[in-house]
Design a protein around this motif. Structure first.
Motif, PDB file in Angstrom:
ATOM      1  N   GLU A 294      26.966 -38.280  13.866  1.00  0.00           N
ATOM      2  CA  GLU A 294      26.951 -37.907  15.281  1.00  0.00           C
ATOM      3  C   GLU A 294      26.301 -36.548  15.484  1.00  0.00           C
ATOM      4  O   GLU A 294      25.518 -36.347  16.418  1.00  0.00           O
ATOM      5  N   TYR A 295      26.605 -35.614  14.592  1.00  0.00           N
ATOM      6  CA  TYR A 295      26.016 -34.275  14.679  1.00  0.00           C
ATOM      7  C   TYR A 295      24.498 -34.344  14.544  1.00  0.00           C
ATOM      8  O   TYR A 295      23.752 -33.755  15.351  1.00  0.00           O
ATOM      9  N   TYR A 296      24.008 -35.083  13.537  1.00  0.00           N
ATOM     10  CA  TYR A 296      22.571 -35.101  13.284  1.00  0.00           C
ATOM     11  C   TYR A 296      21.800 -35.936  14.285  1.00  0.00           C
ATOM     12  O   TYR A 296      20.625 -35.657  14.554  1.00  0.00           O
ATOM     13  N   LYS A 297      22.425 -36.954  14.864  1.00  0.00           N
ATOM     14  CA  LYS A 297      21.729 -37.687  15.920  1.00  0.00           C
ATOM     15  C   LYS A 297      21.432 -36.754  17.093  1.00  0.00           C
ATOM     16  O   LYS A 297      20.333 -36.776  17.671  1.00  0.00           O
ATOM     17  N   LYS A 298      22.395 -35.919  17.443  1.00  0.00           N
ATOM     18  CA  LYS A 298      22.177 -34.947  18.518  1.00  0.00           C
ATOM     19  C   LYS A 298      21.225 -33.847  18.070  1.00  0.00           C
ATOM     20  O   LYS A 298      20.336 -33.429  18.812  1.00  0.00           O
ATOM     21  N   ARG A 299      21.403 -33.398  16.839  1.00  0.00           N
ATOM     22  CA  ARG A 299      20.610 -32.283  16.303  1.00  0.00           C
ATOM     23  C   ARG A 299      19.139 -32.660  16.167  1.00  0.00           C
ATOM     24  O   ARG A 299      18.255 -31.826  16.400  1.00  0.00           O
ATOM     25  N   LEU A 301      17.538 -35.679  17.535  1.00  0.00           N
ATOM     26  CA  LEU A 301      16.920 -36.584  18.496  1.00  0.00           C
ATOM     27  C   LEU A 301      17.044 -36.157  19.950  1.00  0.00           C
ATOM     28  O   LEU A 301      16.558 -36.851  20.841  1.00  0.00           O
ATOM     29  N   THR A 302      17.704 -35.035  20.221  1.00  0.00           N
ATOM     30  CA  THR A 302      17.755 -34.517  21.588  1.00  0.00           C
ATOM     31  C   THR A 302      16.726 -33.399  21.729  1.00  0.00           C
ATOM     32  O   THR A 302      16.045 -33.035  20.771  1.00  0.00           O
ATOM     33  N   ASP A 303      16.588 -32.858  22.928  1.00  0.00           N
ATOM     34  CA  ASP A 303      15.549 -31.869  23.211  1.00  0.00           C
ATOM     35  C   ASP A 303      15.531 -30.759  22.166  1.00  0.00           C
ATOM     36  O   ASP A 303      16.566 -30.145  21.869  1.00  0.00           O
ATOM     37  N   GLY A 305      14.944 -31.162  19.035  1.00  0.00           N
ATOM     38  CA  GLY A 305      15.307 -31.662  17.714  1.00  0.00           C
ATOM     39  C   GLY A 305      14.107 -31.827  16.802  1.00  0.00           C
ATOM     40  O   GLY A 305      12.967 -31.996  17.255  1.00  0.00           O
TER      41      GLY A 305
END
Length: 337
Positions: A294-299, A301-303, A305
């Motif tokens: 969950e941390y790395y998906k946000k880290r 794949l979000t703006d 990243g």
């Protein structure tokens, strides 16, 4: 720690079928297939990418070259066994595994092409030749049950490597090489996402403990035997004059520690987790990486990243209910840290 794991595994060998566990698919998120366009150029690749060390970075370059053949083995084996499965969700997860591994192979081949550039002069052509001969004439000649066991063993190694890298995020930021950072962080994320798929397929279709361990040891001696052996020859093939320089040997000594030190080396410090695979009741989800994912998906794949500049699209295969599921219900695995 390794000795204890071996002792416990041997003690449980007598009754293995009763310990078989597979994932609870109803509670497991679907796995997307992500497409990236990175565009590597040899002159821009940092040959000291991993913690400002050339020797350890060359180890990962060697891993990248030979990984493509391991990924092709996984794809061929997964395709063969997907049609033997009854569970439509497991079949969907195998399709995702195939898709992710196919794109891994494609992008690593693009990276490998780039490090063959004279700016880096990595011996890609030679190692590709050796890899093709070894896989085509040895591994791909194995019977399908052994290849399935090897697939599960290979995926265990990549999952352990992915978890180590997740725990050491700073290792990706010793450099400004954003493209190399992207390929390894993306690969890390997806290996952790699908870490249980090959194992679940093996346990569903076979489950034989002795064969599972045979596949593990073949993977072990390939990844931690042949790849380090090949890495040791790279400096001689790239720039043999470097071997006359004290700086090379200092760098090599530090690089070996970064990979194999039992204190904090990539593989040296993870031997306990690697050999935990020998437990008869082992399951990849015994090591819960949900928070990291969950941390790395946000880290990533979000703006802002690391993957955003290279991200093209993501696709999740549909669940196809063409074949009725078997009446037997698998025992869900309970994850724990």
């Amino acid at each position: 720690m390794v000795t204890t794991t071996l002792r416990n595994a041997i003690a449980k060998i007598g009754n293995t079928r009763s310990h078989i566990k597979i994932s609870d698919y109803a509670k497991t998120p679907a796995i997307p297939i992500r497409h990236l366009a990175i565009g590597f150029k040899g002159k821009d690749i940092d040959i000291s990418f991993y913690r400002n060390n050339e020797f350890s970075t060359i180890f990962f370059a060697t891993l990248s070259v030979f990984l493509t053949y391991g990924e092709d083995l996984v794809i061929e084996t997964a395709r063969h066994h997907r049609d033997l499965l009854d569970d439509p969700i497991l079949k969907q997860r195998v399709t995702s595994l195939i898709g992710q591994e196919a794109i891994h192979s494609k992008l690593h081949n693009e990276f490998n092409d780039a490090i063959a550039d004279p700016a880096i002069n990595y011996p890609v052509k030679l190692y590709r030749f050796l890899g093709e001969q070894f896989f085509n004439h040895v591994f791909l000649q194995f019977p399908q049950p052994l290849k399935l066991s090897m697939m599960a063993g290979i995926e265990h190694f990549t999952a352990v490597l992915a978890e180590f890298m997740m725990e050491h995020e700073a290792s990706f930021y010793f450099t400004d090489d954003a493209k190399t950072r992207a390929i390894w962080m993306w690969h890390m994320l997806e290996e952790s996402e699908h870490k249980d798929v090959a194992y679940d397929v093996y346990q569903t279709l076979n489950g034989n403990y002795a064969l599972r361990i045979a596949g593990f040891f073949i993977a072990y001696f390939t990844i931690l035997g042949l790849i380090p052996f090949a890495t040791a020859f790279v400096p001689v093939l790239r720039r043999p004059s470097d071997l006359m320089k004290p700086k090379f040997w200092r760098d090599a000594r530090r690089g070996v520690k970064l990979i194999f030190s039992p204190k904090n080396g990539v593989f040296g410090s993870t031997q306990g987790k690697i050999f935990d695979y020998l437990r008869a009741d082992f399951h990849p989800n015994d090591y819960d990486s949900t928070a990291y994912l969950e941390y790395y998906k946000k880290r990533l794949l979000t703006d802002g990243g690391a993957l955003v500049p290279f991200f093209v699209k993501a696709f999740t295969p549909p669940v196809r209910h063409n074949t009725p599921a078997k009446a037997a219900t698998p025992t869900p695995v309970t994850a724990h840290a």
